[in-house]
Enzyme design. Structure first.
Site: not given
Length: 439
Positions: A369, A388
């Site tokens: 992301h 992430c």
């Protein structure tokens, strides 16, 4: 950052089945009929039945009996000859598997007519009579939760036309079972997408269920099933995956045929349908994330297309290395610390945060992301995420536009992992020998 995900659920319905046997009816002579078999005994022989005492010979030719679905049983003439009738399913059998081929067979006589019809109305079941007129076999499929009447005419060796009836009932909905596949029929996915089958009822007859599923590919790749384990090692009885030894070939078509109608899942649960589905793969897309260089290199059809700086998980929240498969994409989504077990006051806690261009890699909340503004300085330099892969706005949008379900991400050098097979699609981290030799 990480986010939780709701699970997919398959339609759940159930079934029950009883064993199916063959009933033998003795007709002719002077043996009186016995009581009918009681319901719920599908594997027990039907009662023997015979003609009552003979009446005086008629002065005119014997008329034809009522239609086969009639419940009347005519009295044979004194010249009636003995014969036997075998019925499958047996008279008043209950919980019959709809895959059963209804049959009426005679010895010592020939069949004149047979009709199997739903009691509540509907078309007769199609069937064929053998060349010697000794056996009628259904060619049409029975329905679930249906009572059927069986009517038949028999021409005995004395030339007299006799008639008989019976009934049986198929499996109730309480024992019906079905299956759902991901990805959906008609999908186009990346070359790393395993096929996942979720069953509405527990499967104990694994071999029978696997044998009922045929998977072919235009690439000619052969694969194998793997029943999904949890983190304790307990193997699921409702979810199984299928993949080849290496990633699917690009631009190929995978055809899945499930012949589960009538298949006994175990514990009396019966499959309720057959399907044929196709899934296509597009070109090869691979993103290699290297913790040593803090970069993502994107390869399309084996050629390097772009390189982006990234930030990965910290030592406390490391990114999982190994192969991951993109599960779904969100143009924007909301991350919460509570979804990964953090609460206000925890050192790593963060308030609910909206992020852009997020592509899910795991059920546990690993995403690719756009990194938050405060984390942009870390790109290519050090790790600040909760596991992430953070990217620049340009990089995250490129990944979002280029990678979709089934495309592959490989993470190197975190010394944490590999990703569990059940935490998303970590299937490619299971060695092939282990995959095909699952206990």
């Amino acid at each position: 950052m990480k986010q939780d995900i709701g699970g997919r659920t398959a339609r759940r319905s159930t079934w029950r089945i009883a064993a199916v046997g063959a009933a033998t009816l003795l007709v002719g002579g002077c043996v009186a009929p016995s009581a009918a078999q009681s319901p719920g005994s599908g594997d027990a022989p039907s009662s023997s039945a015979a003609a009552p005492a003979a009446s005086p010979a008629p002065s005119a030719p014997v008329p034809r009996p009522p239609a086969p679905d009639s419940t009347a049983v005519p009295v044979p003439s004194p010249s009636a000859a003995e014969y036997t009738v075998e019925l499958t399913p047996t008279d008043q059998a209950y919980g019959v598997n709809p895959v059963t081929k209804a049959t009426v067979a005679v010895s010592g006589a020939t069949l004149d007519a047979v009709e199997v019809r739903p009691v509540g109305g509907g078309s007769p079941v199609a069937g064929e009579l053998s060349a010697d007129a000794a056996t009628w076999t259904a060619t049409g499929r029975l329905a679930f939760d249906t009572e059927y009447s069986v009517g038949y005419g028999v021409l005995d060796s004395a030339g007299q036309l006799q008639h008989g009836t019976s009934t049986f009932t198929t499996v109730e909905p309480a024992n019906e079972a079905d299956a759902a596949m991901f990805p959906l029929d008609g999908s186009t996915v990346g070359t790393g997408q395993p096929l996942e089958f979720t069953f509405s009822e527990p499967v104990t007859n694994r071999e029978a269920v696997e044998d009922a599923i045929t998977i072919t590919s235009t690439s000619g790749q052969k694969g194998a099933f793997y029943w999904l384990p949890d983190r304790t090692g307990k193997v699921s009885d409702t979810v199984v995956r299928y993949r080849p030894e290496t990633f699917w070939a690009p631009n190929s078509t995978i055809t899945v045929t499930t012949d589960l109608f009538g298949v006994d899942f175990g514990n009396g649960m019966i499959g309720n349908g057959d399907t044929t589905m196709t899934v296509k793969t597009h070109n090869t897309r691979l993103a290699v994330v290297d913790n040593a260089t803090k970069t993502m290199k994107v390869y399309l059809d084996g050629r390097l297309d772009r390189t982006f700086p990234v930030t990965l998980g910290t030592d406390e929240w490391p990114s999982t290395e190994g192969y991951m498969v993109v599960m779904e994409n969100y143009e924007t989504t909301r991350f919460t610390a509570e979804s990964i077990g953090l609460h206000p006051g925890d050192p790593a806690y963060y308030p609910p945060t909206v992020v852009n261009h997020a592509s899910r890699l795991s059920n546990g909340g690993a995403f690719v992301h756009e990194a938050l503004p405060a984390a942009q300085v870390a790109l290519g330099n050090f790790n600040v995420s909760h596991g992430c892969i953070g990217m620049s706005a340009e990089g995250a949008e490129y990944f979002y536009d280029t990678f979709g379900a089934g495309d592959v991400v490989e993470i190197l050098g975190t010394d944490y992992g590999p990703m569990y097979v059940e935490d998303g699609f970590g299937d490619w981290n299971v060695p092939w020998d282990e995959w095909v030799n699952q206990p």
